[in-house]
Scaffold this active site. Structure first.
Site, PDB file in Angstrom:
ATOM      1  N   LYS A  14       0.819  -1.218   0.000  1.00  0.00           N
ATOM      2  CA  LYS A  14       0.000   0.000   0.000  1.00  0.00           C
ATOM      3  C   LYS A  14       0.854   1.271   0.000  1.00  0.00           C
ATOM      4  CE  LYS A  14      -0.118   1.544   4.604  1.00  0.00           C
ATOM      5  NZ  LYS A  14       0.844   0.642   5.299  1.00  0.00           N
ATOM      6  N   THR A  35      -4.250   5.187   4.925  1.00  0.00           N
ATOM      7  CA  THR A  35      -2.962   5.812   4.583  1.00  0.00           C
ATOM      8  C   THR A  35      -3.121   6.889   3.519  1.00  0.00           C
ATOM      9  OG1 THR A  35      -1.993   3.645   4.999  1.00  0.00           O
ATOM     10  CG2 THR A  35      -0.568   5.281   4.003  1.00  0.00           C
TER      11      THR A  35
END
Lengths: 234, 234
Positions: B91, B148
């Site tokens: 990610k 995030t």
């Protein structure tokens, strides 16, 4: 080509079902929907945006892709009309839940968890209604859900926020005529899940909040204290 | 039980592979990882949080679930150790891309599209590396990715932001020692995708930016002007 993001509130019909009652069968063959994470103001200002068009007809969806695609507007195709329509409609109940969490003062951890587990619920419900699972992990599903739950306040997220912050439904209803719609959607989606035997804990709690059966804090507590479980697809 | 979110930069090994070199085989049977959308500060303040624990041993993951679960910390189980570890590691490259988009002045539409199409890339790469597809649509995959890319600035998102805003890699490198790590991760993940023949257009452009082959604006243009395609799983 018709852009659609809703279920007709009075009848519970998807837009393709409404159109089927109105259009001649030969026109329905080329019925095409466009959906995805696309705040209109950002599209107008040239922010790079990606959306999806769905149609039973491969020719029609490829034509829509050709017509709409520009340097700042990227268009993907998908054969799953039902899934693309449902993604846009079902996400509104999860946006209500995200708003409640923010209104209660919770942070990014809670919103990210609600988006993830909420997508799992609307995917299971969508599959039971005839949609493809993959569509919910695409632009009309998760893409639009992320936009609505984290971007500027959508109507549903903002109703949720006010409920989470302690206002009563009556107070909010007094000011905003669209609230009734958000509430009706939550109830309609909850009823749909019950009818198809799909377990939807988040949607169930949103329904309990908007029908006055539980306070936002009680609803969160109920969700967190459910039976421990696995992440596996069911 | 070991909480892990990375790949060892020097070797490209996942944490379970590093542990396998260190621990006795009978200890590895109970090796368990915990991951998911969980800013530590929010966990500490009691914000409702949901995470996932993965282990080959059903007994070990159920024990971890029992031990860690509280009223504000909900724990799901998953048998897929590789997928839970890779979700947290891969990610970071997409977070770099999201940062670049925000640094360039783009809005929620672009970030939501990058999250959706980016998850598609890391899922395809993860499956090629032996992970389960479902894990990437869970808390350690999409949940952590959403956190995030939309939450407070992570290190990778913040490096991306500065690149998008026009600073050179040298300027940023001069100030932050962790930048080198973000850059190395992008290069390592890109090499991994090439090795396994997985198409990863966003990761490829991030790699082109951090290696100075393209400016952020050129990279966005390249992504938007790719061959039109369908959303179908490949």
């Amino acid at each position: 080509v018709s852009a659609s993001k809703g279920i007709e509130t009075a009848t519970g019909l998807r837009m393709d079902q409404v159109m089927r009652e109105v259009l001649a069968p030969e026109s329905m063959e080329r019925f095409t929907v466009l959906s995805g994470p696309s705040f209109a103001r950002e599209v107008a200002s040239g922010t790079p945006t990606a959306v999806v068009v769905a149609s039973d007809s491969e020719e029609a969806r490829k034509a829509a892709q050709r017509i709409f695609q520009t340097e700042s507007f990227r268009v993907y195709t998908n054969p799953d009309v039902i899934g693309v329509e449902l993604g846009g409609a079902l996400k509104n109940v999860i946006a209500l839940a995200a708003g409640v969490a923010v209104g209660l003062g919770y942070g990014h951890n809670t919103v990210s968890a609600l988006i993830t587990r909420g997508l799992d619920e609307i995917t299971r419900l969508g599959v039971a209604l005839g949609a493809s699972r993959a569509t919910f992990y695409g632009l009309a599903g998760m893409g639009d859900l992320v936009l609505t739950c984290t971007g500027e306040l959508s109507r549903n997220r903002s109703v949720g926020f006010r409920l989470g912050a302690g206002e009563s439904l009556e107070e909010i209803l007094g000011e905003m005529k669209m609230v009734a719609e958000g509430v009706k959607t939550a109830q309609a989606v909850h009823a749909l899940a019950k009818e198809h035997g799909v377990e939807v804990p988040i949607i169930e709690e949103v329904n309990a909040i908007v029908t006055g059966k539980r306070t936002p804090a009680e609803a969160v507590r109920t969700l967190m204290l459910r039976e421990p479980r696995s992440e596996a697809w069911t």
